[in-house]
Structure formats: structure tokens, C-alpha cells
Design a protein around this motif. Structure first.
Motif, mmCIF file in Angstrom:
data_model
loop_
_atom_site.group_PDB
_atom_site.id
_atom_site.type_symbol
_atom_site.label_atom_id
_atom_site.label_comp_id
_atom_site.label_asym_id
_atom_site.label_seq_id
_atom_site.Cartn_x
_atom_site.Cartn_y
_atom_site.Cartn_z
ATOM 1 N N ALA A 69 0.831 -1.206 0.000
ATOM 2 C CA ALA A 69 0.000 0.000 0.000
ATOM 3 C C ALA A 69 0.867 1.258 0.000
ATOM 4 O O ALA A 69 0.544 2.234 -0.681
ATOM 5 C CB ALA A 69 -0.948 -0.007 1.198
ATOM 6 N N ILE A 70 1.968 1.225 0.731
ATOM 7 C CA ILE A 70 2.893 2.374 0.724
ATOM 8 C C ILE A 70 3.486 2.557 -0.672
ATOM 9 O O ILE A 70 3.571 3.672 -1.182
ATOM 10 C CB ILE A 70 3.987 2.195 1.793
ATOM 11 C CG1 ILE A 70 3.380 2.318 3.194
ATOM 12 C CG2 ILE A 70 5.116 3.212 1.585
ATOM 13 C CD1 ILE A 70 4.325 1.932 4.319
ATOM 14 N N ALA A 71 3.904 1.446 -1.301
ATOM 15 C CA ALA A 71 4.476 1.527 -2.650
ATOM 16 C C ALA A 71 3.441 2.066 -3.644
ATOM 17 O O ALA A 71 3.774 2.886 -4.510
ATOM 18 C CB ALA A 71 4.986 0.157 -3.090
ATOM 19 N N ALA A 72 2.186 1.633 -3.518
ATOM 20 C CA ALA A 72 1.133 2.142 -4.406
ATOM 21 C C ALA A 72 0.924 3.642 -4.174
ATOM 22 O O ALA A 72 0.783 4.408 -5.130
ATOM 23 C CB ALA A 72 -0.171 1.377 -4.174
ATOM 24 N N GLY A 73 0.927 4.058 -2.908
ATOM 25 C CA GLY A 73 0.783 5.479 -2.599
ATOM 26 C C GLY A 73 1.932 6.307 -3.142
ATOM 27 O O GLY A 73 1.728 7.413 -3.645
ATOM 28 N N THR A 74 3.130 5.759 -3.054
ATOM 29 C CA THR A 74 4.297 6.459 -3.598
ATOM 30 C C THR A 74 4.180 6.573 -5.115
ATOM 31 O O THR A 74 4.411 7.645 -5.687
ATOM 32 C CB THR A 74 5.598 5.738 -3.206
ATOM 33 O OG1 THR A 74 5.685 5.702 -1.780
ATOM 34 C CG2 THR A 74 6.816 6.443 -3.777
ATOM 35 N N ALA A 75 3.795 5.476 -5.779
ATOM 36 C CA ALA A 75 3.609 5.522 -7.234
ATOM 37 C C ALA A 75 2.553 6.562 -7.595
ATOM 38 O O ALA A 75 2.744 7.357 -8.529
ATOM 39 C CB ALA A 75 3.219 4.140 -7.758
ATOM 40 N N GLY A 76 1.439 6.564 -6.853
ATOM 41 C CA GLY A 76 0.386 7.546 -7.109
ATOM 42 C C GLY A 76 0.851 8.969 -6.884
ATOM 43 O O GLY A 76 0.502 9.879 -7.634
ATOM 44 N N SER A 77 1.687 9.172 -5.862
ATOM 45 C CA SER A 77 2.170 10.530 -5.580
ATOM 46 C C SER A 77 3.099 11.039 -6.682
ATOM 47 O O SER A 77 3.227 12.240 -6.872
ATOM 48 C CB SER A 77 2.883 10.585 -4.226
ATOM 49 O OG SER A 77 4.160 9.984 -4.302
ATOM 50 N N TYR A 78 3.726 10.125 -7.416
ATOM 51 C CA TYR A 78 4.574 10.521 -8.539
ATOM 52 C C TYR A 78 3.787 10.629 -9.841
ATOM 53 O O TYR A 78 4.353 10.906 -10.883
ATOM 54 C CB TYR A 78 5.735 9.540 -8.712
ATOM 55 C CG TYR A 78 6.839 9.752 -7.715
ATOM 56 C CD1 TYR A 78 7.634 10.894 -7.747
ATOM 57 C CD2 TYR A 78 7.097 8.811 -6.731
ATOM 58 C CE1 TYR A 78 8.653 11.097 -6.823
ATOM 59 C CE2 TYR A 78 8.111 8.999 -5.804
ATOM 60 C CZ TYR A 78 8.884 10.139 -5.865
ATOM 61 O OH TYR A 78 9.895 10.336 -4.955
ATOM 62 N N GLY A 79 2.470 10.349 -9.788
ATOM 63 C CA GLY A 79 1.633 10.530 -10.957
ATOM 64 C C GLY A 79 1.142 9.254 -11.614
ATOM 65 O O GLY A 79 0.479 9.319 -12.657
ATOM 66 N N ALA A 80 1.444 8.088 -11.051
ATOM 67 C CA ALA A 80 0.951 6.841 -11.636
ATOM 68 C C ALA A 80 -0.564 6.787 -11.517
ATOM 69 O O ALA A 80 -1.140 7.246 -10.531
ATOM 70 C CB ALA A 80 1.572 5.631 -10.931
ATOM 71 N N SER A 81 -1.199 6.228 -12.516
ATOM 72 C CA SER A 81 -2.655 6.100 -12.510
ATOM 73 C C SER A 81 -3.047 4.729 -11.976
ATOM 74 O O SER A 81 -2.235 3.806 -11.895
ATOM 75 C CB SER A 81 -3.189 6.249 -13.936
ATOM 76 O OG SER A 81 -2.782 5.129 -14.724
ATOM 77 N N TYR A 82 -4.327 4.592 -11.639
ATOM 78 C CA TYR A 82 -4.827 3.290 -11.210
ATOM 79 C C TYR A 82 -4.703 2.276 -12.354
ATOM 80 O O TYR A 82 -4.481 1.100 -12.121
ATOM 81 C CB TYR A 82 -6.272 3.392 -10.730
ATOM 82 C CG TYR A 82 -6.390 3.922 -9.326
ATOM 83 C CD1 TYR A 82 -5.824 3.235 -8.259
ATOM 84 C CD2 TYR A 82 -7.071 5.098 -9.063
ATOM 85 C CE1 TYR A 82 -5.930 3.707 -6.961
ATOM 86 C CE2 TYR A 82 -7.190 5.577 -7.762
ATOM 87 C CZ TYR A 82 -6.612 4.870 -6.719
ATOM 88 O OH TYR A 82 -6.714 5.338 -5.443
#
Length: 178
Positions: A69-82
Motif C-alpha cells: 500500500a505504501i508503494a502504491a501510494g508512492t507511485a500515485g504521488s509521482y503521478g501513476a494512474s490506477y
């Protein structure tokens, strides 16, 4: 990006690393549950040993989910989409959104800034995310009255990173209490 595939050699190395990490945890959990020394864990009833190992895997599973979940949040914070996260995880965009609902920050309509308070060591700080850039910054006042903020135009990729810098400032400016 698609879901990563491991070679048989990588699988063997991963299995070894996981078992090497699991054995001390299983021994410690078994020791606490039974009151026996850790070095005697493997000499116990096979059912008890197997259940200790299963319990240790449960602890590891919970930790892996937290770190994922932390890795997903980090990816999202850098602009990754769902959609991108789902592709990597081998699930749909909707599945990724359901699995990590907080991973992708959506700006609140009509709001140019998201903020969150932080209280630590007698001081306070505000963590702020400006949209559309999405970068985080902080400003706060230590317990000793010193004011501080993120250096110049510094923007942090995640709220947690900004909180770490703000927390360091607040600790630095704590008032010693008897």
C-alpha cells in the motif's frame, strides 16, 4: 508496464531469502507462545511447529500488504494512474482503485490546496499539497516558538516525506521537560 515475471533462479533466491527471514520470526513467535527457548522451537510437536510457521507467514503477509500500500501510494504521488498500477499488479483499474483507494490523490473541486496538521514534541506543523503540481511542503512552529518551513521552493513527492522533514524540525525545536 506489465506484471513482472521471475526466472526460476530468481524464484529460488527469493524463496531462500524469505525462509531465511521467516525462520527467526517463527522461532520468536513460538518461543513467546510456548515459553520455550527459541533454539528448541524445531524440537516441538510437528503440529505446533507448523502452526508457528503459519503464524509467522501471516505476520509477513500483513507486513507485505502494508508495504504494498505504501508503494502504491508512492507511485500515485509521482503521478501513476490506477490503470498503470493495475497493469503491474495484474488487475483492472477498478481493482487497483478498490485495493488502494488512497493511492491516487484527486484534487478537491474548487480547492487549490490540501493540508494536514502535524503535532509533535509540543510543536505544530501544517503539511500542504498544492494542486495541480501535487508536491508537498510544510510550515510550522516548534515548542520553543521557532518558526520554520520547507527550504525555498522545496516540494516533497509524498505527504510522508514532508512529514518527516517537518517532524525533524519539530524535534529540533522541542522544549526539554523535566
Amino acid at each position: 508496464m506489465t506484471s513482472p515475471e521471475m526466472t526460476p533462479e530468481e524464484q529460488t533466491e527469493l524463496d531462500k531469502a524469505l525462509y531465511d527471514a521467516l525462520n527467526p520470526l517463527a522461532s520468536a513467535l513460538r518461543s513467546r507462545a510456548s515459553g520455550l527457548p527459541e533454539d528448541r522451537m524445531w524440537n516441538a510437536d510437528p503440529v505446533d511447529v507448523a502452526l508457528s510457521v503459519l503464524g509467522a507467514w501471516k505476520v509477513v503477509d500483513t507486513e507485505v500488504k502494508r508495504l504494498t500500500a505504501i508503494a502504491a501510494g508512492t507511485a500515485g504521488s509521482y503521478g501513476a494512474s490506477y490503470e498503470q498500477m493495475g497493469a503491474v499488479w495484474g488487475i483492472t483499474r477498478q481493482g487497483a482503485r478498490k485495493k488502494w483507494p488512497e493511492a491516487v490523490n484527486r484534487p478537491v473541486p474548487g480547492s487549490a490546496r490540501t493540508s494536514a496538521p502535524l503535532e509533535l514534541c509540543g510543536g505544530t506543523a501544517e503539511l500542504m499539497q498544492e494542486t495541480p503540481s501535487g508536491g508537498w511542503m510544510w510550515a510550522g512552529t516548534g515548542a520553543d516558538g521557532t518558526r520554520g518551513a520547507a527550504d525555498g521552493g522545496t516540494r516533497y513527492a509524498t505527504k510522508e516525506e514532508a512529514a518527516a522533514h517537518a517532524g525533524a524540525f519539530l524535534r529540533e525545536h522541542a522544549v526539554d521537560r523535566p
